[in-house]
Motif scaffolding. Structure first.
Motif, PDB file in Angstrom:
ATOM      1  N   ASP A  96      10.178   1.070   0.801  1.00  0.00           N
ATOM      2  CA  ASP A  96      11.243   2.006   1.230  1.00  0.00           C
ATOM      3  C   ASP A  96      10.669   2.954   2.557  1.00  0.00           C
ATOM      4  O   ASP A  96      11.579   3.039   3.624  1.00  0.00           O
ATOM      5  CB  ASP A  96      11.449   3.270   0.177  1.00  0.00           C
ATOM      6  CG  ASP A  96      12.678   2.643  -0.889  1.00  0.00           C
ATOM      7  OD1 ASP A  96      12.967   1.326  -0.636  1.00  0.00           O
ATOM      8  OD2 ASP A  96      12.605   3.388  -1.940  1.00  0.00           O
ATOM      9  N   ALA A  97       9.296   3.241   2.607  1.00  0.00           N
ATOM     10  CA  ALA A  97       8.906   3.956   3.714  1.00  0.00           C
ATOM     11  C   ALA A  97       8.885   2.973   4.939  1.00  0.00           C
ATOM     12  O   ALA A  97       9.309   3.213   5.860  1.00  0.00           O
ATOM     13  CB  ALA A  97       7.489   4.336   3.350  1.00  0.00           C
TER      14      ALA A  97
ATOM     15  N   TYR B 178       4.635  12.702  -4.855  1.00  0.00           N
ATOM     16  CA  TYR B 178       4.885  13.284  -3.622  1.00  0.00           C
ATOM     17  C   TYR B 178       3.443  12.580  -2.766  1.00  0.00           C
ATOM     18  O   TYR B 178       4.008  12.159  -1.632  1.00  0.00           O
ATOM     19  CB  TYR B 178       4.920  14.531  -3.204  1.00  0.00           C
ATOM     20  CG  TYR B 178       6.481  15.081  -3.890  1.00  0.00           C
ATOM     21  CD1 TYR B 178       7.533  14.894  -2.580  1.00  0.00           C
ATOM     22  CD2 TYR B 178       6.702  15.486  -5.022  1.00  0.00           C
ATOM     23  CE1 TYR B 178       8.867  15.290  -3.150  1.00  0.00           C
ATOM     24  CE2 TYR B 178       8.104  15.676  -5.293  1.00  0.00           C
ATOM     25  CZ  TYR B 178       9.061  15.774  -4.489  1.00  0.00           C
ATOM     26  OH  TYR B 178      10.348  16.093  -4.778  1.00  0.00           O
ATOM     27  N   LEU B 179       2.468  12.542  -3.062  1.00  0.00           N
ATOM     28  CA  LEU B 179       1.501  11.957  -2.508  1.00  0.00           C
ATOM     29  C   LEU B 179       1.598  10.456  -2.121  1.00  0.00           C
ATOM     30  O   LEU B 179       1.327   9.917  -1.112  1.00  0.00           O
ATOM     31  CB  LEU B 179       0.082  12.136  -3.470  1.00  0.00           C
ATOM     32  CG  LEU B 179      -1.059  13.279  -3.045  1.00  0.00           C
ATOM     33  CD1 LEU B 179      -2.009  13.209  -4.171  1.00  0.00           C
ATOM     34  CD2 LEU B 179      -1.652  13.069  -1.743  1.00  0.00           C
ATOM     35  N   THR B 180       2.013   9.810  -3.266  1.00  0.00           N
ATOM     36  CA  THR B 180       2.271   8.266  -3.188  1.00  0.00           C
ATOM     37  C   THR B 180       3.274   8.083  -1.754  1.00  0.00           C
ATOM     38  O   THR B 180       2.958   7.467  -1.068  1.00  0.00           O
ATOM     39  CB  THR B 180       2.875   7.834  -4.503  1.00  0.00           C
ATOM     40  OG1 THR B 180       2.102   7.954  -5.369  1.00  0.00           O
ATOM     41  CG2 THR B 180       3.137   6.288  -4.126  1.00  0.00           C
ATOM     42  N   MET B 181       4.477   9.037  -1.742  1.00  0.00           N
ATOM     43  CA  MET B 181       5.431   8.844  -0.722  1.00  0.00           C
ATOM     44  C   MET B 181       4.775   9.448   0.479  1.00  0.00           C
ATOM     45  O   MET B 181       4.872   8.615   1.540  1.00  0.00           O
ATOM     46  CB  MET B 181       6.560   9.386  -1.014  1.00  0.00           C
ATOM     47  CG  MET B 181       7.816   9.062  -0.079  1.00  0.00           C
ATOM     48  SD  MET B 181       7.768   7.427   0.340  1.00  0.00           S
ATOM     49  CE  MET B 181       9.102   6.974  -0.173  1.00  0.00           C
ATOM     50  N   ARG B 182       4.001  10.265   0.468  1.00  0.00           N
ATOM     51  CA  ARG B 182       3.203  10.725   1.878  1.00  0.00           C
ATOM     52  C   ARG B 182       2.242   9.563   2.416  1.00  0.00           C
ATOM     53  O   ARG B 182       2.366   9.123   3.649  1.00  0.00           O
ATOM     54  CB  ARG B 182       2.246  11.864   1.739  1.00  0.00           C
ATOM     55  CG  ARG B 182       1.516  12.085   2.850  1.00  0.00           C
ATOM     56  CD  ARG B 182       0.441  13.202   2.336  1.00  0.00           C
ATOM     57  NE  ARG B 182      -0.954  12.226   1.880  1.00  0.00           N
ATOM     58  CZ  ARG B 182      -2.073  12.660   1.650  1.00  0.00           C
ATOM     59  NH1 ARG B 182      -2.446  13.879   1.744  1.00  0.00           N
ATOM     60  NH2 ARG B 182      -2.792  11.942   1.165  1.00  0.00           N
TER      61      ARG B 182
ATOM     62  N   TYR C  86       2.897   7.491   5.703  1.00  0.00           N
ATOM     63  CA  TYR C  86       1.869   7.487   6.733  1.00  0.00           C
ATOM     64  C   TYR C  86       1.431   5.824   7.173  1.00  0.00           C
ATOM     65  O   TYR C  86       1.365   5.586   8.221  1.00  0.00           O
ATOM     66  CB  TYR C  86       0.533   8.301   6.399  1.00  0.00           C
ATOM     67  CG  TYR C  86      -0.399   8.527   7.355  1.00  0.00           C
ATOM     68  CD1 TYR C  86      -0.146   9.338   8.277  1.00  0.00           C
ATOM     69  CD2 TYR C  86      -1.616   7.718   7.548  1.00  0.00           C
ATOM     70  CE1 TYR C  86      -0.944   9.700   9.398  1.00  0.00           C
ATOM     71  CE2 TYR C  86      -2.382   7.839   8.509  1.00  0.00           C
ATOM     72  CZ  TYR C  86      -2.223   9.155   9.357  1.00  0.00           C
ATOM     73  OH  TYR C  86      -2.920   9.185  10.452  1.00  0.00           O
ATOM     74  N   LYS C  87       1.410   5.109   6.149  1.00  0.00           N
ATOM     75  CA  LYS C  87       1.107   3.611   6.292  1.00  0.00           C
ATOM     76  C   LYS C  87       2.125   3.060   7.239  1.00  0.00           C
ATOM     77  O   LYS C  87       1.718   2.182   7.715  1.00  0.00           O
ATOM     78  CB  LYS C  87       0.979   3.281   4.840  1.00  0.00           C
ATOM     79  CG  LYS C  87       0.047   1.926   4.753  1.00  0.00           C
ATOM     80  CD  LYS C  87      -1.329   2.173   4.970  1.00  0.00           C
ATOM     81  CE  LYS C  87      -2.085   0.882   5.177  1.00  0.00           C
ATOM     82  NZ  LYS C  87      -3.259   1.017   5.719  1.00  0.00           N
ATOM     83  N   ALA C  88       3.521   3.274   7.057  1.00  0.00           N
ATOM     84  CA  ALA C  88       4.522   2.735   7.527  1.00  0.00           C
ATOM     85  C   ALA C  88       4.362   2.978   9.249  1.00  0.00           C
ATOM     86  O   ALA C  88       4.922   2.332  10.110  1.00  0.00           O
ATOM     87  CB  ALA C  88       5.769   3.001   7.079  1.00  0.00           C
TER      88      ALA C  88
END
Ligand code: GLA
Length: 401
Positions: free
Chosen positions: A132-133, A160-164, A168-170
């Motif tokens: 999604d990111a 929330y860490l996972t989505m952060r 960032y990776k995206a």
């Protein structure tokens, strides 16, 4: 040497990986969000019109920049798991919409949820965070509000860490707005993860009420205000306490709307309008675009204001500003008017957190009324005025005569 290089490289990769995008919100984010007024009735036409209205109404000039689509934009995931926008509501796709928003000098926000479904039952991001990111980044999204419905078995900080990390990776800088309602004290772990976090459950367009839905509640302006107690130490540039999207223009009286906006300014809360900005009254527009009030919210020091005094429904709030300026707000929580007869010389105000002091006995300040846009003399004279019910007097104090 080779070993050392590999070690160094992995340390570098790790540090680069595990962080949020910095400096995306040096002052509280300002924008508009579809939910409070339109709930699930979102479409690309609405979002384009909201962007047009943001420019035409003067909101963009006043500092608003984000056009945020909330829940219900989602369609299905494709066979590879990539999320698609609802083809009926967003037939041109998100990339085209983002291009349009960007062409207006604005930024586009989107909404998802850490659980398997959003609060309105659309596809959540659980298990699809990195995908999604990447999708949001490829569309040109600038802001993600990430909700907390249907998250059984998840721990908030980890989710929330996972989505952060996924964002960032995206690789595209995206403001990360944590919408976890304050359940697990996001102010304690949020600063390293996101740029703002909701401190409460959902707002409701009333000044003083609680709407009980059984399993959850909606809160009026005063109720949200009271839930900010003790949180100011957690906020600052790039990490803000979010008192929720505003309800200005959604049914409260003009006094109440003015008080609501003033308090969000004093709190250094994000200023996200939640009304139909395509059709607003002059009063609503004047409140949302009051540049003197907004300057208090957007002050570069980024210090959240504090309640210094409270008695008989009258509250006194202070907010330190740059160059030794202060904002002060008299808030009348009652419905009846109050007479203000304020002898500055009796007040010595201390902000313990920042070690800042106003000693009115020994220092003089010029007074600027933020809502009447008039100078009101200095703090050497007793300040006298009538304060209507559910209203504020908001002043900027500047050292000098
Ligand atoms: C939750 C959030 C709201 C809104 C809705 C959408 O209640 O707190 O702000 O995003 O979900 O369903």
């Amino acid at each position: 040497m080779k070993k050392l290089n590999i070690l160094l490289l992995s340390v570098l990769t790790l540090t680069a990986y595990a962080q949020k995008f910095e400096d995306l919100a040096p002052t509280p984010p300002m924008g508009w969000n579809s939910w409070n007024y339109f709930s699930c009735n979102v479409s690309e036409d609405l979002i384009r019109e909201a962007a047009d209205a943001m420019v035409e109404s003067g909101m963009k000039d006043a500092g608003y920049v984000y056009i945020n689509i909330d829940d219900c934009w989602h369609g299905e995931r494709d066979s590879q798991g990539f999320i698609q926008p609802d083809p009926n509501r967003f037939p041109s796709g998100m990339k085209a919409l983002a291009d349009y928003i960007h062409s207006k000098g604005l930024k586009l926000g989107i909404y998802s949820d850490a659980g398997w479904k959003t609060c309105a039952g659309r596809m959540g991001s659980r298990g699809y965070e990195f995908q999604d990111a990447m999708t949001y980044a490829s569309w040109g999204i600038d802001y993600l509000k990430y909700d907390w419905c249907n998250t059984e078995g998840l721990k908030a900080e980890g989710a929330y860490l996972t989505m952060r990390d996924a964002l960032y990776k995206a690789g595209r800088p995206i403001v990360f707005s944590l919408c976890e309602w304050g359940n697990d004290k996001p102010w304690e772990w949020g600063p390293k993860i996101g740029h703002l976090w909701r401190t409460t459950g959902d707002i409701y367009h009333c000044f003083d009420c609680i709407v009980d839905h059984g399993t959850w509640k909606q809160w009026g302006v005063e109720q949200i205000l009271d839930q900010q107690d003790g949180l100011r130490k957690y906020a600052g540039p790039d990490h803000w306490n979010d008192a929720d999207m505003m309800e200005i223009g959604n049914g409260m009286s003009v006094n109440e709307d003015r008080a609501h906006f003033s308090m969000w300014c004093m709190l250094a809360s994000p200023l996200i309008a939640g009304n139909d900005i395509r059709n607003m009254s002059e009063e609503t527009k004047n409140i949302l675009t009051n540049k003197e009030a907004i300057a208090i919210n957007q002050d570069p020091l980024g210090i959240q204001g504090f309640k210094y005094y409270s008695s008989d429904g009258l509250e006194l709030w202070f907010k330190p500003l740059e160059n030794g300026n202060w904002a002060i707000c008299f808030l009348n929580r009652d419905e009846d008017a109050k007479t203000i007869d304020f002898d500055w010389s009796h007040w010595y105000v201390k902000d313990d957190l920042n070690n800042l002091v106003i000693d009115f006995k020994n220092e003089e300040y010029k007074i600027r009324n933020v809502w009447s846009h008039k100078d009101e003399g200095t703090t050497k004279k007793v300040f006298q005025t009538e304060l209507p019910g559910h209203d504020v007097i908001m002043l900027r104090l500047t050292p000098g005569k």
